[in-house]
Design an enzyme around this catalytic site. Sequence first.
Site, short mmCIF file in Angstrom:
data_model
loop_
_atom_site.label_atom_id
_atom_site.label_comp_id
_atom_site.label_asym_id
_atom_site.label_seq_id
_atom_site.Cartn_x
_atom_site.Cartn_y
_atom_site.Cartn_z
N GLU A 112 0.82 -1.20 0.00
CA GLU A 112 0.00 0.00 0.00
C GLU A 112 0.85 1.24 0.00
OE1 GLU A 112 -4.16 -1.27 2.10
OE2 GLU A 112 -2.74 -0.04 3.21
N CYS A 125 3.59 8.37 1.35
CA CYS A 125 4.21 7.36 2.21
C CYS A 125 4.34 6.07 1.40
CB CYS A 125 3.33 7.16 3.45
SG CYS A 125 3.87 5.82 4.51
N CYS A 132 7.67 -7.48 6.81
CA CYS A 132 8.89 -7.01 7.49
C CYS A 132 9.44 -8.18 8.30
CB CYS A 132 8.57 -5.83 8.41
SG CYS A 132 10.03 -5.12 9.22
N CYS A 136 8.50 -6.09 15.69
CA CYS A 136 8.14 -5.13 16.73
C CYS A 136 6.75 -5.55 17.25
CB CYS A 136 8.12 -3.72 16.17
SG CYS A 136 9.74 -3.27 15.49
N CYS A 139 3.42 -3.79 16.07
CA CYS A 139 3.24 -3.46 14.64
C CYS A 139 2.61 -4.64 13.90
CB CYS A 139 4.60 -3.11 14.03
SG CYS A 139 4.51 -2.86 12.24
N CYS A 361 -0.65 4.71 10.49
CA CYS A 361 0.55 3.91 10.75
C CYS A 361 0.20 2.56 11.32
CB CYS A 361 1.41 4.57 11.82
SG CYS A 361 1.97 6.17 11.40
#
Length: 386
Positions: A112, A125, A132, A136, A139, A361
């Site tokens: 995205e 962005c 990933c 974390c 996230c 985010c």
Amino acid sequence: MQIAAQPLQDDLNRGDDGTAVERTSLLGLSMEEVEARVTAIGLPKFRARQLWRRIWRHGQTDFGDMTELGKEARHALFQIFHADRPMITNRQTSKDGTIKWLIRCDDGQEAEMVYIPEDDRGTLCISSQIGCTLTCSFCHTGTQRLVRNLTPAEITGQVLLAMDELGDWPAGKADRRLTNIVLMGMGEPLYNYEGVKKALSLIMWGEGLGLSKRRVTLSTSGIVPEIERCGDELGVNLAISLHAVRDELRNELVPINRKYNLKTLIDCVRRYPVLSNARRVTWEYVMIKGVNDSPEDAKALVKLIKGIPSKINLIPFNAWPGTAYECSSKEAIDAFAKIVMKAGYASPVRKPRGQDILAACGQLKSESVRLRKSQMKALEESKENA
Ligand code: SAH
Ligand code: SF4
């Protein structure tokens, strides 16, 4: 590889035998690489420069339109190159003007990108990886199993696609809507350093998109050796996902901290070459209820970064399905912000943007997949009921 079906303008957009052939994306090649390929097929070097201008300055994708190149050169170039963008599979516009695109790469993987208009700028962005590898704990992207680096062409492709969508050609026009780029989408950009470096070089080079390095911000969880390279080789603005001011807690929230602890990270940022009062590092700090949001944390934060030209960005935690964390209360965020402001950092709370379209985010990609799955279920149910 099959070339995606698209309206073709004339026979210049066909291979010799009339079918589509495997071609290299121009969006990830340097000028030298384009020149080498152009001369290898017997065309003069200046054709590479002409082609380059059409692609990077005018945003053209159809070789049939590039009349200044001459019919034969266009035909030959079409045999080996394309300038296709990633495919858009969904586009949503928020009440506040934020636009979110779901894009599909050639292998079917989706990512995205989000455009955020503000009074004095328009920020895109973009993503650097699918998923990933870092985990974390707060996230959503880190919970996705499948991870791969985006190629340079897939990274620049996001920017060129956004410019198509926003009507921003020719590159550098005065009233352009896209003025800034942040690498804050999916992925850890410094774990795809070579890909990101090549893409950013094309985006920042005067004969590429010509975007100033002052208008590009790279966000990282703190991969120290690559932060150093990034400062020396790219000189873009830096944002650090800090989120905790004690090693014990940061080990849990941002596990890469076990490899590069707070002291190592802060020392490295202190040495980041381009920092000044005009170009400050951004410390991102996600506000999680009862975890990292106490007044003591706020005081420790300002102490930790003392002497470094800094901005602080407090990000209200965005919850996702299955997370044990909650967003801090408004009171806790206000109290934290007050301490930070008293220490001289202005308006530090990030205004949530595009919340109605899940563009905030940590909500990227996986949420869309979930939404689309549920939409598909609803569709199937409606078919069954029909
Ligand atoms: N991997 C890079 C860049 C992508 S994440 C990094 O970690 O910096 C972009 C920002 O969103 C980071 O600061 C990240 O910590 C933050 N973020 C991730 N999940 C979030 C969530 N659920 N709520 C709020 N911010 C989140
Ligand atoms: Fe990766 Fe950044 Fe998410 Fe951490 S916060 S898992 S580094 S995308």
